[in-house]
Design an enzyme around this catalytic site. Structure first.
Site, PDB file in Angstrom:
ATOM      1  N   CYS A  14       6.963  25.019   5.629  1.00  0.00           N
ATOM      2  CA  CYS A  14       7.821  25.641   6.737  1.00  0.00           C
ATOM      3  C   CYS A  14       8.025  24.800   8.139  1.00  0.00           C
ATOM      4  O   CYS A  14       6.975  23.893   8.231  1.00  0.00           O
ATOM      5  CB  CYS A  14       7.021  27.197   7.222  1.00  0.00           C
ATOM      6  SG  CYS A  14       6.737  28.149   5.789  1.00  0.00           S
ATOM      7  N   GLY A  40      11.825  22.887   5.142  1.00  0.00           N
ATOM      8  CA  GLY A  40      12.154  24.062   4.553  1.00  0.00           C
ATOM      9  C   GLY A  40      13.428  24.306   4.467  1.00  0.00           C
ATOM     10  O   GLY A  40      14.187  24.326   5.522  1.00  0.00           O
ATOM     11  N   ASN A 115       3.591  28.796  10.140  1.00  0.00           N
ATOM     12  CA  ASN A 115       3.741  27.551   9.173  1.00  0.00           C
ATOM     13  C   ASN A 115       2.047  27.294   8.780  1.00  0.00           C
ATOM     14  O   ASN A 115       1.261  27.246   9.506  1.00  0.00           O
ATOM     15  CB  ASN A 115       4.016  26.399   9.998  1.00  0.00           C
ATOM     16  CG  ASN A 115       4.150  24.778   8.911  1.00  0.00           C
ATOM     17  OD1 ASN A 115       3.661  23.805   9.543  1.00  0.00           O
ATOM     18  ND2 ASN A 115       4.183  24.990   7.680  1.00  0.00           N
ATOM     19  N   GLY A 116       2.090  26.958   7.194  1.00  0.00           N
ATOM     20  CA  GLY A 116       0.727  26.946   6.771  1.00  0.00           C
ATOM     21  C   GLY A 116       0.350  27.823   5.873  1.00  0.00           C
ATOM     22  O   GLY A 116       0.918  29.198   5.780  1.00  0.00           O
ATOM     23  N   TYR A 260       4.155  12.129   3.721  1.00  0.00           N
ATOM     24  CA  TYR A 260       5.476  12.540   3.166  1.00  0.00           C
ATOM     25  C   TYR A 260       6.324  13.460   3.937  1.00  0.00           C
ATOM     26  O   TYR A 260       7.620  13.306   4.407  1.00  0.00           O
ATOM     27  CB  TYR A 260       5.386  13.348   1.742  1.00  0.00           C
ATOM     28  CG  TYR A 260       6.754  13.930   1.402  1.00  0.00           C
ATOM     29  CD1 TYR A 260       7.577  13.150   0.662  1.00  0.00           C
ATOM     30  CD2 TYR A 260       6.891  15.305   1.505  1.00  0.00           C
ATOM     31  CE1 TYR A 260       8.854  13.591   0.513  1.00  0.00           C
ATOM     32  CE2 TYR A 260       7.835  15.886   1.349  1.00  0.00           C
ATOM     33  CZ  TYR A 260       9.216  15.142   0.543  1.00  0.00           C
ATOM     34  OH  TYR A 260      10.225  15.772   0.212  1.00  0.00           O
TER      35      TYR A 260
HETATM   36  P1  AMP Z   1       7.180  13.739  -8.410  1.00  0.00           P
HETATM   37  O1  AMP Z   1       8.362  13.151  -9.299  1.00  0.00           O
HETATM   38  O2  AMP Z   1       6.550  14.903  -8.973  1.00  0.00           O
HETATM   39  O3  AMP Z   1       6.059  12.525  -8.768  1.00  0.00           O
HETATM   40  O4  AMP Z   1       7.133  13.586  -6.919  1.00  0.00           O
HETATM   41  C1  AMP Z   1       7.189  12.555  -6.017  1.00  0.00           C
HETATM   42  C2  AMP Z   1       8.198  12.313  -5.434  1.00  0.00           C
HETATM   43  O5  AMP Z   1       8.500  13.458  -4.672  1.00  0.00           O
HETATM   44  C3  AMP Z   1       8.089  11.114  -4.340  1.00  0.00           C
HETATM   45  O6  AMP Z   1       9.514  10.403  -4.441  1.00  0.00           O
HETATM   46  C4  AMP Z   1       8.042  11.891  -3.178  1.00  0.00           C
HETATM   47  O7  AMP Z   1       8.735  11.379  -1.983  1.00  0.00           O
HETATM   48  C5  AMP Z   1       8.355  13.452  -3.352  1.00  0.00           C
HETATM   49  N1  AMP Z   1       7.410  14.304  -2.805  1.00  0.00           N
HETATM   50  C6  AMP Z   1       6.250  14.169  -2.451  1.00  0.00           C
HETATM   51  N2  AMP Z   1       5.616  15.488  -2.075  1.00  0.00           N
HETATM   52  C7  AMP Z   1       6.625  16.282  -2.209  1.00  0.00           C
HETATM   53  C8  AMP Z   1       6.929  17.622  -1.633  1.00  0.00           C
HETATM   54  N3  AMP Z   1       5.700  18.228  -1.144  1.00  0.00           N
HETATM   55  N4  AMP Z   1       8.013  18.058  -1.470  1.00  0.00           N
HETATM   56  C9  AMP Z   1       9.083  17.454  -1.976  1.00  0.00           C
HETATM   57  N5  AMP Z   1       8.958  16.253  -2.350  1.00  0.00           N
HETATM   58  C10 AMP Z   1       7.977  15.517  -2.512  1.00  0.00           C
END
Ligand code: AMP
Length: 490
Positions: A14, A40, A115-116, A260
């Site tokens: 959020c 979000g 948020n949280g 991230y």
């Molecule tokens: P994955 O494909 O599941 O290994 O997710 C890793 C990718 O998702 C990386 O390219 C990150 O930039 C991105 N990522 C990491 N954490 C999140 C998150 N909480 N929400 C959305 N994207 C994420």
């Protein structure tokens, strides 16, 4: 406790915004939320107060889809407003969960945007329901409203504080009453919250980029465990009071904000997110150099770290992958199948930069491994001679329960494949390396992790959760810290 409430923790990402005493309150809130859209994308809501009445607009979808409409903004008159953007991972994609939540209580109307994630939220909720509370949403924020409604300790801020004292987990929140705007951050300060001003009127927001968009000034971060109460006086002036009503805890901001979540142009706790990410790339090169011809970021998340890696190594940086910005985040697609397809929709190879070359791919994180698997295949199909992968954070072995969308632990790549070599083989790269925990700390605060009193919360890498995870482990059960250690031992 019913299964419905404990089946899974409600996980939400959020962004929040609040302003008091400005004639353009709802417009400024809409702009602030637009800048926080990366936090979000599923729904957006604003509640305003016009001196007599509260007004509310809540919509599924993006801020720009709804709040550019003059009628929607005309429905939100008044000089105070709070807003919220949200993404939830557990299926509760219904309008009733869209924040801010509003209730008429004994102390008057109050709206809350939060948020949280509260790690004892489900436990508190089931106690409230047992005692007769009627819940209309599945969000933690409603629990805060109910606790506030039951409190008998005085005015709205006092009751809110009493409610917050019962919470475990992470919260940065803004609340609005008829005369007040209240901001609060949990005792560890897990999620960010900043304090700014425009034309002398106080503003609170998840990140500083929400101030930049409206030309507002940054004042400072809200402190961990701090509650700031802004009250409009009858002569129009605003009285601002800061209190620290909770038992003192060390600050432990969520590291993933730097890795991230936060926008690169935001300043979080005095540090430029962009510079920190570049440092991560630099440290990644120092820890895991590779003899490559080109540094290729996985855009957008991996780009600042790739710039840092390229500058430290003197290997040219090239956009070997082009991202289509007209699709949402792959990660937030509801099923693994769609998510896998999403990676193809989102990224494509810039073949001319890849063909015949030894490349080093940089991403900010590997969670499930879906993105890496697809991207590596794409690079090989584009003719890469060698593909080396470098990840700008450590291996993610534990799930998050404080407001970052991570899957259950069994879905994390670093849990499915125990060794680095197994992970390398699975995603099919010539070499694979992750930034160390100390390398990450050094990139952020120029010092390694203080193991006695860690400067941040880094539970996804270490299993060291700063708060009890009551909903997961049972009220008097083992803490998640212990669960993490037990898992390690198996
Ligand atoms: P994955 O494909 O599941 O290994 O997710 C890793 C990718 O998702 C990386 O390219 C990150 O930039 C991105 N990522 C990491 N954490 C999140 C998150 N909480 N929400 C959305 N994207 C994420």
């Amino acid at each position: 406790m019913s299964d419905y409430f404990i089946s899974d923790n409600l996980r939400e990402e959020c962004g929040i915004f609040g302003i008091l005493g400005h004639e353009d309150a709802s417009k400024l809130t809409a702009l602030g939320l637009h800048a926080l859209q990366h936090r979000g994308q599923e729904s957006a809501g604003i509640v305003s107060f016009d001196g007599k009445q509260f007004h509310s607009e809540k919509h599924m979808g993006l801020v720009g889809d709804h709040y550019t409409n003059a009628q929607t903004l005309a429905n939100l008159p008044g000089s105070s407003a709070i807003g919220h953007v949200r993404y939830s991972t557990t299926g509760d994609t219904v309008l009733s969960n869209v924040q801010p939540l509003f209730a008429e209580l004994e102390v008057g109307g109050i709206a809350i945007a939060h948020n949280g994630n509260i790690t004892n939220g489900q436990t508190l909720r089931s106690e409230l329901i047992k005692n007769g509370a009627i819940c209309q949403t599945t969000s933690d924020t409603e629990v805060i409203l109910h606790l506030l409604a039951q409190s008998r300790v005085g005015n709205a801020p006092k009751r809110l504080i009493e409610a917050l004292k019962q919470l475990e987990g992470a919260y940065s929140l803004v609340a609005m009453t008829r005369s007040k705007l209240i901001a609060a951050r949990d005792p560890f300060g897990i999620r960010p919250l900043i304090y700014g001003e425009l034309d002398g009127k106080p503003i609170f927001a998840s990140e500083s980029c929400a101030l930049d968009i409206i030309g507002a000034n940054f004042i400072r971060d809200v402190k961990n465990g701090e509650v700031i109460i802004c009250e409009k006086q009858s002569d129009g002036t605003i009285n601002i009071k800061s209190i620290e009503p909770f038992a003192k805890k060390p600050q432990r901001l969520c590291l993933f904000e730097y890795v991230y979540f936060a926008r690169p142009d935001s300043i979080v706790e005095g540090r430029s997110v962009y510079s920190v990410r570049k440092n991560m790339g630099k440290n990644l090169f120092l820890e895991a150099p590779v003899d490559a011809e080109v540094v290729v970021p996985v855009p957008d998340g991996g780009t600042p770290a790739a710039i840092g890696y390229a500058q430290a190594s003197n290997i040219p940086f090239e956009y070997g992958i082009i991202r289509n910005h007209y699709v949402g985040r792959t990660f937030i697609e509801p099923t693994q199948q769609i998510r896998a397809l999403g990676v193809k929709l989102k990224h494509s190879a810039n073949k001319e930069q890849i063909n015949g070359k030894k490349i080093v791919l940089i991403d900010d994180s590997i969670v499930r491994g879906t993105t890496s698997l697809k991207i590596v295949r794409m690079m090989r199909d584009a003719g890469a001679k060698e593909v080396h992968m470098r990840v700008a954070c450590p291996m993610i072995k534990y799930s998050d329960y404080y407001g970052i969308d991570t899957p259950n632990p069994d879905k994390l790549l670093a849990n499915q494949y125990k060794t680095l070599e197994e992970m390398r083989a699975y995603i099919d790269v010539d070499s694979l390396a992750f930034l160390s925990v100390d390398g990450l700390y050094n990139a952020i605060c120029n010092e390694p992790r203080n193991n006695q009193s860690p400067q941040f919360t880094d539970h996804y890498f270490t299993g060291d959760y700063p708060t009890p995870l009551t909903d997961l482990s049972g009220k008097n059960g083992v803490s998640m810290n212990k669960i993490a250690l037990l898992k390690e031992a198996v």
